[in-house]
Scaffold this motif. Structure first.
Motif, mmCIF file in Angstrom:
data_model
loop_
_atom_site.group_PDB
_atom_site.id
_atom_site.type_symbol
_atom_site.label_atom_id
_atom_site.label_comp_id
_atom_site.label_asym_id
_atom_site.label_seq_id
_atom_site.Cartn_x
_atom_site.Cartn_y
_atom_site.Cartn_z
ATOM 1 N N GLU A 28 0.830 -1.393 0.270
ATOM 2 C CA GLU A 28 -0.085 -0.022 -0.169
ATOM 3 C C GLU A 28 0.751 0.961 -0.038
ATOM 4 O OE1 GLU A 28 -2.821 -0.804 3.954
ATOM 5 O OE2 GLU A 28 -4.123 -2.793 2.333
ATOM 6 N N ILE A 29 2.182 1.255 0.569
ATOM 7 C CA ILE A 29 3.362 2.958 1.033
ATOM 8 C C ILE A 29 3.227 2.490 0.063
ATOM 9 C CG2 ILE A 29 4.926 3.268 2.027
ATOM 10 C CD1 ILE A 29 3.832 2.111 4.462
ATOM 11 N N PHE A 30 4.192 1.275 -1.006
ATOM 12 C CA PHE A 30 5.121 1.579 -2.595
ATOM 13 C C PHE A 30 4.231 2.215 -3.306
ATOM 14 C CE2 PHE A 30 7.133 -2.059 -0.335
ATOM 15 C CZ PHE A 30 8.897 -1.524 -0.197
ATOM 16 N N ASP A 31 2.820 2.078 -3.519
ATOM 17 C CA ASP A 31 1.608 2.552 -3.923
ATOM 18 C C ASP A 31 1.559 3.939 -4.537
ATOM 19 O OD1 ASP A 31 -0.009 2.471 -5.665
ATOM 20 O OD2 ASP A 31 -1.224 2.781 -5.138
ATOM 21 N N ASN A 32 2.424 4.621 -3.251
ATOM 22 C CA ASN A 32 2.479 6.522 -3.498
ATOM 23 C C ASN A 32 3.797 6.927 -3.058
ATOM 24 O OD1 ASN A 32 -0.814 6.093 -3.113
ATOM 25 N ND2 ASN A 32 -0.208 5.557 -1.467
ATOM 26 N N LYS A 33 5.011 5.725 -2.738
ATOM 27 C CA LYS A 33 6.248 6.213 -2.575
ATOM 28 C C LYS A 33 7.152 4.939 -2.900
ATOM 29 C CE LYS A 33 6.825 8.181 1.807
ATOM 30 N NZ LYS A 33 7.466 8.348 3.613
ATOM 31 N N ASN A 34 7.889 6.299 -3.365
ATOM 32 C CA ASN A 34 9.506 5.125 -3.951
ATOM 33 C C ASN A 34 10.020 4.177 -3.009
ATOM 34 O OD1 ASN A 34 9.177 6.459 -6.595
ATOM 35 N ND2 ASN A 34 10.366 8.615 -6.371
ATOM 36 N N PHE A 35 10.688 3.423 -3.378
ATOM 37 C CA PHE A 35 11.403 2.194 -2.605
ATOM 38 C C PHE A 35 12.167 3.111 -1.591
ATOM 39 C CE2 PHE A 35 15.200 -0.496 -1.914
ATOM 40 C CZ PHE A 35 14.264 -1.004 -0.669
ATOM 41 N N LYS A 36 13.432 3.800 -2.326
ATOM 42 C CA LYS A 36 13.684 4.618 -1.058
ATOM 43 C C LYS A 36 12.941 5.505 -0.193
ATOM 44 C CE LYS A 36 14.501 8.429 -4.535
ATOM 45 N NZ LYS A 36 15.816 9.311 -5.271
ATOM 46 N N ASP A 37 12.338 5.923 -0.612
ATOM 47 C CA ASP A 37 11.966 7.243 0.576
ATOM 48 C C ASP A 37 10.807 6.180 1.662
ATOM 49 O OD1 ASP A 37 12.730 9.232 -0.741
ATOM 50 O OD2 ASP A 37 11.254 9.077 -2.299
ATOM 51 N N VAL A 38 10.525 5.507 1.206
ATOM 52 C CA VAL A 38 9.894 4.212 2.782
ATOM 53 C C VAL A 38 10.869 3.717 3.344
ATOM 54 C CG1 VAL A 38 8.713 2.431 2.887
ATOM 55 C CG2 VAL A 38 8.027 3.828 1.225
ATOM 56 N N THR A 39 9.963 4.082 5.391
ATOM 57 C CA THR A 39 11.004 3.682 6.117
ATOM 58 C C THR A 39 10.263 1.954 6.697
ATOM 59 O OG1 THR A 39 10.229 4.871 7.547
ATOM 60 C CG2 THR A 39 11.197 5.992 6.553
ATOM 61 N N ILE A 40 11.361 1.716 7.681
ATOM 62 C CA ILE A 40 10.400 -0.015 8.107
ATOM 63 C C ILE A 40 9.543 0.425 9.251
ATOM 64 C CG2 ILE A 40 10.916 -1.611 10.046
ATOM 65 C CD1 ILE A 40 11.907 -2.216 6.731
ATOM 66 N N SER A 41 9.812 2.399 9.802
ATOM 67 C CA SER A 41 9.143 2.728 10.649
ATOM 68 C C SER A 41 7.767 2.574 9.545
ATOM 69 C CB SER A 41 9.546 3.425 11.384
ATOM 70 O OG SER A 41 9.834 4.152 10.467
ATOM 71 N N GLU A 42 7.278 3.352 8.788
ATOM 72 C CA GLU A 42 6.255 3.292 8.381
ATOM 73 C C GLU A 42 5.637 2.470 7.915
ATOM 74 O OE1 GLU A 42 5.437 6.182 4.357
ATOM 75 O OE2 GLU A 42 6.719 5.308 4.689
ATOM 76 N N ILE A 43 6.042 1.397 7.499
ATOM 77 C CA ILE A 43 5.813 0.419 7.054
ATOM 78 C C ILE A 43 5.521 -0.813 8.690
ATOM 79 C CG2 ILE A 43 5.643 -2.305 6.048
ATOM 80 C CD1 ILE A 43 8.093 -1.233 4.175
ATOM 81 N N ALA A 44 5.872 -0.450 9.439
ATOM 82 C CA ALA A 44 5.464 -1.552 10.469
ATOM 83 C C ALA A 44 4.294 -0.376 11.435
ATOM 84 C CB ALA A 44 6.123 -0.968 11.456
ATOM 85 N N GLU A 45 3.765 0.432 11.641
ATOM 86 C CA GLU A 45 2.751 1.971 11.351
ATOM 87 C C GLU A 45 2.042 0.889 11.260
ATOM 88 O OE1 GLU A 45 2.054 6.357 12.336
ATOM 89 O OE2 GLU A 45 3.347 6.268 11.823
ATOM 90 N N ARG A 46 1.666 1.475 9.851
ATOM 91 C CA ARG A 46 0.860 1.083 8.604
ATOM 92 C C ARG A 46 0.326 -0.799 9.073
ATOM 93 N NH1 ARG A 46 -0.845 2.583 3.585
ATOM 94 N NH2 ARG A 46 -0.318 4.543 4.305
ATOM 95 N N ALA A 47 0.897 -1.732 8.927
ATOM 96 C CA ALA A 47 1.094 -3.013 9.738
ATOM 97 C C ALA A 47 -0.199 -2.978 10.562
ATOM 98 C CB ALA A 47 1.779 -4.002 9.445
ATOM 99 N N GLY A 48 -0.462 -1.977 11.742
ATOM 100 C CA GLY A 48 -0.242 -2.268 13.253
ATOM 101 C C GLY A 48 1.041 -3.021 14.103
ATOM 102 N N VAL A 49 2.105 -3.245 14.023
ATOM 103 C CA VAL A 49 2.836 -4.131 14.561
ATOM 104 C C VAL A 49 4.130 -3.258 15.060
ATOM 105 C CG1 VAL A 49 2.619 -6.015 13.192
ATOM 106 C CG2 VAL A 49 4.517 -4.938 12.532
ATOM 107 N N ALA A 50 4.773 -4.055 15.828
ATOM 108 C CA ALA A 50 6.052 -3.133 15.656
ATOM 109 C C ALA A 50 7.183 -3.022 15.057
ATOM 110 C CB ALA A 50 6.870 -3.315 17.752
ATOM 111 N N VAL A 51 8.021 -2.396 15.111
ATOM 112 C CA VAL A 51 8.992 -2.252 14.608
ATOM 113 C C VAL A 51 10.225 -3.509 14.280
ATOM 114 C CG1 VAL A 51 11.284 -1.001 13.136
ATOM 115 C CG2 VAL A 51 9.724 0.075 14.017
ATOM 116 N N GLY A 52 10.431 -4.369 15.274
ATOM 117 C CA GLY A 52 11.109 -5.571 15.542
ATOM 118 C C GLY A 52 10.164 -6.453 15.009
ATOM 119 N N THR A 53 8.863 -6.526 15.104
ATOM 120 C CA THR A 53 8.348 -7.628 14.496
ATOM 121 C C THR A 53 8.695 -7.846 12.955
ATOM 122 O OG1 THR A 53 6.604 -7.171 15.953
ATOM 123 C CG2 THR A 53 6.020 -8.624 13.935
#
Length: 207
Positions: free
Chosen positions: A17-42
């Motif tokens: 979902e995030i890659f649909d709106n942003k370039n790969f290099k601009d996306v962060t793991i923390s952003e993905i974790a937040e969208r997924a509703g999980v901790a970064v460590g997960t």
């Protein structure tokens, strides 16, 4: 184990979902974790890094595609009908998953790093379903066996990928599935063994 699988799927869905709106290099793991509703460590429990997550999406989606394809083929016996259904379902699936389609065909297919990974080999394994259909048809005498099944697979997938890529480049306008009938009409006559040809093959085997 079930919980782990669900979390992995959830993380990949969020990333897509995030890659649909942003370039790969601009996306962060923390952003993905937040969208997924999980901790970064997960996220790191399942993926080594952002690139590993990025490259995992096609393989996982390919597995889902094949699961759904088998349901579509259930109850069909003719090789021609199975391949016709495969062509329809390929276009249907990619049209209804446009974010994944663009990621695969416009980005990852031309990514050298992706090409050299286990994920790419896993994606290639996902195309064995159409290869199985072709080989079964050859064994049953419904598909020409004077042509390599791998070449037939390349031909079918090549046509479908070209149609789908063109659809993407034109802004996903129009009905992708509408090409299925003409595509089948183009492909099938070249690979399906005609009755007269089958009789000749049977006669040659007897001789």
């Amino acid at each position: 184990m079930r919980n782990k699988i669900n979390k992995s799927d959830l993380i990949m869905k969020a990333a897509l979902e995030i890659f649909d709106n942003k370039n790969f290099k601009d996306v962060t793991i923390s952003e993905i974790a937040e969208r997924a509703g999980v901790a970064v460590g997960t996220v790191y429990e399942y993926f080594n890094n952002k690139e590993d997550l990025y490259f995992s999406i096609p393989q996982k989606t390919s597995e889902h595609f094949n699961e759904q394809l088998r349901l579509q083929l259930d109850g069909l016996y003719s090789s021609a009908e199975k391949i016709r259904k495969f062509i329809w379902f390929y276009l249907y699936y990619f049209e209804n998953n446009p974010v994944y389609t663009e990621l695969l065909l416009m980005e990852l297919r031309v990514n050298k790093n992706f090409f050299n990974t286990e994920h790419y080999r896993g994606l290639s394994d996902g195309t064995t379903e159409i290869l199985i259909l072709i080989k079964e048809g050859q064994q049953q005498g419904e598909i020409r066996n004077d042509i390599s099944p791998y070449l037939i697979r390349h031909m079918i997938l090549g046509v479908l990928e070209h149609i789908t890529t063109n659809w993407l480049l034109k802004g996903k306008k129009g009905d992708l599935v509408s090409f299925s009938k003409d595509t089948a009409a183009l492909v099938l006559p070249g690979i399906i063994l005609k009755q007269d040809d089958k009789k000749r093959e049977d006669a040659n085997e007897i001789i």
